[in-house]
Design a protein around this motif. Sequence first.
Motif, PDB file in Angstrom:
ATOM      1  N   LEU A 110      -2.249  -4.871   8.737  1.00 16.93           N
ATOM      2  CA  LEU A 110      -0.699  -4.008   8.688  1.00 16.93           C
ATOM      3  C   LEU A 110      -0.583  -3.688   7.856  1.00 16.93           C
ATOM      4  O   LEU A 110       0.138  -2.743   7.632  1.00 16.93           O
ATOM      5  N   GLN A 111      -0.519  -3.650   6.397  1.00 16.97           N
ATOM      6  CA  GLN A 111      -0.368  -2.695   5.655  1.00 16.97           C
ATOM      7  C   GLN A 111      -1.471  -1.796   5.443  1.00 16.97           C
ATOM      8  O   GLN A 111      -1.147  -0.464   5.004  1.00 16.97           O
ATOM      9  N   GLU A 112      -2.335  -1.718   5.751  1.00 14.63           N
ATOM     10  CA  GLU A 112      -3.534  -0.801   5.538  1.00 14.63           C
ATOM     11  C   GLU A 112      -2.863   0.916   6.448  1.00 14.63           C
ATOM     12  O   GLU A 112      -2.983   1.062   6.027  1.00 14.63           O
ATOM     13  N   GLY A 117       4.442  -3.361   2.903  1.00 15.13           N
ATOM     14  CA  GLY A 117       4.171  -4.703   2.203  1.00 15.13           C
ATOM     15  C   GLY A 117       4.700  -5.505   2.917  1.00 15.13           C
ATOM     16  O   GLY A 117       5.264  -5.547   4.682  1.00 15.13           O
ATOM     17  N   ALA A 118       3.907  -6.893   2.633  1.00 12.92           N
ATOM     18  CA  ALA A 118       4.706  -7.919   3.338  1.00 12.92           C
ATOM     19  C   ALA A 118       6.246  -8.552   2.676  1.00 12.92           C
ATOM     20  O   ALA A 118       6.186  -9.226   2.208  1.00 12.92           O
ATOM     21  N   ASN A 262      -4.345   5.084  -0.638  1.00 16.96           N
ATOM     22  CA  ASN A 262      -4.993   4.619  -0.400  1.00 16.96           C
ATOM     23  C   ASN A 262      -4.947   3.259  -0.147  1.00 16.96           C
ATOM     24  O   ASN A 262      -4.516   2.142  -0.543  1.00 16.96           O
ATOM     25  N   THR A 263      -4.541   3.345   1.477  1.00 16.49           N
ATOM     26  CA  THR A 263      -3.491   1.794   1.448  1.00 16.49           C
ATOM     27  C   THR A 263      -3.914   0.615   1.715  1.00 16.49           C
ATOM     28  O   THR A 263      -3.853  -0.469   1.571  1.00 16.49           O
ATOM     29  N   SER A 264      -5.489   1.050   1.700  1.00 17.95           N
ATOM     30  CA  SER A 264      -6.285  -0.260   1.740  1.00 17.95           C
ATOM     31  C   SER A 264      -6.087  -0.952   0.499  1.00 17.95           C
ATOM     32  O   SER A 264      -6.148  -2.133   0.239  1.00 17.95           O
ATOM     33  N   THR A 273       4.221  -1.515  -2.096  1.00 22.82           N
ATOM     34  CA  THR A 273       4.585  -0.597   0.009  1.00 22.82           C
ATOM     35  C   THR A 273       4.229   0.419  -0.124  1.00 22.82           C
ATOM     36  O   THR A 273       3.845   1.229  -1.144  1.00 22.82           O
ATOM     37  N   CYS A 274       4.503   1.183   0.859  1.00 20.99           N
ATOM     38  CA  CYS A 274       4.601   2.783   1.186  1.00 20.99           C
ATOM     39  C   CYS A 274       5.479   3.678   2.508  1.00 20.99           C
ATOM     40  O   CYS A 274       4.982   2.261   3.414  1.00 20.99           O
TER      41      CYS A 274
END
Length: 354
Positions: A110-112, A117-118, A262-264, A273-274
């Motif tokens: 989900l975050q990638e 963020g969660a 780099n979301t991973s 978060t982004c």
Amino acid sequence: TNVRAIAVDRQGKIVARAATPNASDIAAENSAWHQWSLEAILQRFADCCQRLSSQLAACQIRGIAVTTFGVDGALVDKNGKQLYPVISWKCPRTAAVIENIHRYMSPQQLQEISGVGAFSFNTLYKLVWLKENHPQLLEQAHAWLFISSLINQRLTGEFTTDITMAGTTQMLDIQQRDFSQDILQATGIPRRLFPRLVEAGEQIGVLQREAASQLGLPEGIPVISAGHDTQFALFGAGAQQDEPVLSSGTWEILMVRSAQVNTSLLSHYAGSTCELDSQAGLNNPGMQWLASGVLEWVRKLLWTADTPWQTLIDEARDIPAGAEGVKMHCDLLACQNAGWQGVTLNTNRGHFYR
């Protein structure tokens, strides 16, 4: 925590301002749940606008922009009528949803995809909660509108989704700048619920007669999308690309305006978060913590509503740095062990505020 109306001139100088406190309501279904009254927010907004009217009598108002907190919104019918109250970001009902979200998709994935963020208050978890508890409402709904879009719809009659608000949902593909087909398909949330995307700075429509009367403004004024308050703050701070900004308010948010992310990597850092920047092509990776929201909570617990802020500050200043061992475990939204440590019979309210 507040509703404001602010008038600015062409140079960005504040010409007039008015503010009034804002508060969530207790839900009728469960006394532990929090919701927002859109009607109350609109009334506060109207009151603030009306208070500016005499100062703006000699001015020509060329545009209106609404910026609000993200994630919260409501399902509405084709006339814009709410089908269910606005679930507040403070509401604990979505905690169980985030704990079980792996049944739909892993938190890392989900975050990638989304960058976000969660956090249990994300729009994704509200919609999953509604789908699991009130599935008929998703079927009946014409649209999901965020707080800013709910207000803009009342102002203009137009149904829109500000891209920066969508960027807070954990349902967007941050690289594509559109809702993620993978996330929506996995969770069973229909894409049709989200009306046309508008960029920050794009005109939504014009101020309609009824809304103009409520606000004490002439009808026909252009209404411009401004979206999420975090991105509004970054833009307003004058931050350039690759320049970090600490936005301090109810939340403390450290972000940077970056052309790439780099979301991973983000899921390795708690609180990361982004979100999408107000300018297309830029992203806002960062970290966030609950900040003055805690101070306001402490104030409500331990002082009267009319106690001046300076009194709180003075009492805290009497306590030495370190607050004589009184500490707070601050993960208030997600951890059952959050709270105070080091409290003794000699602890006073100044310790808590310090």
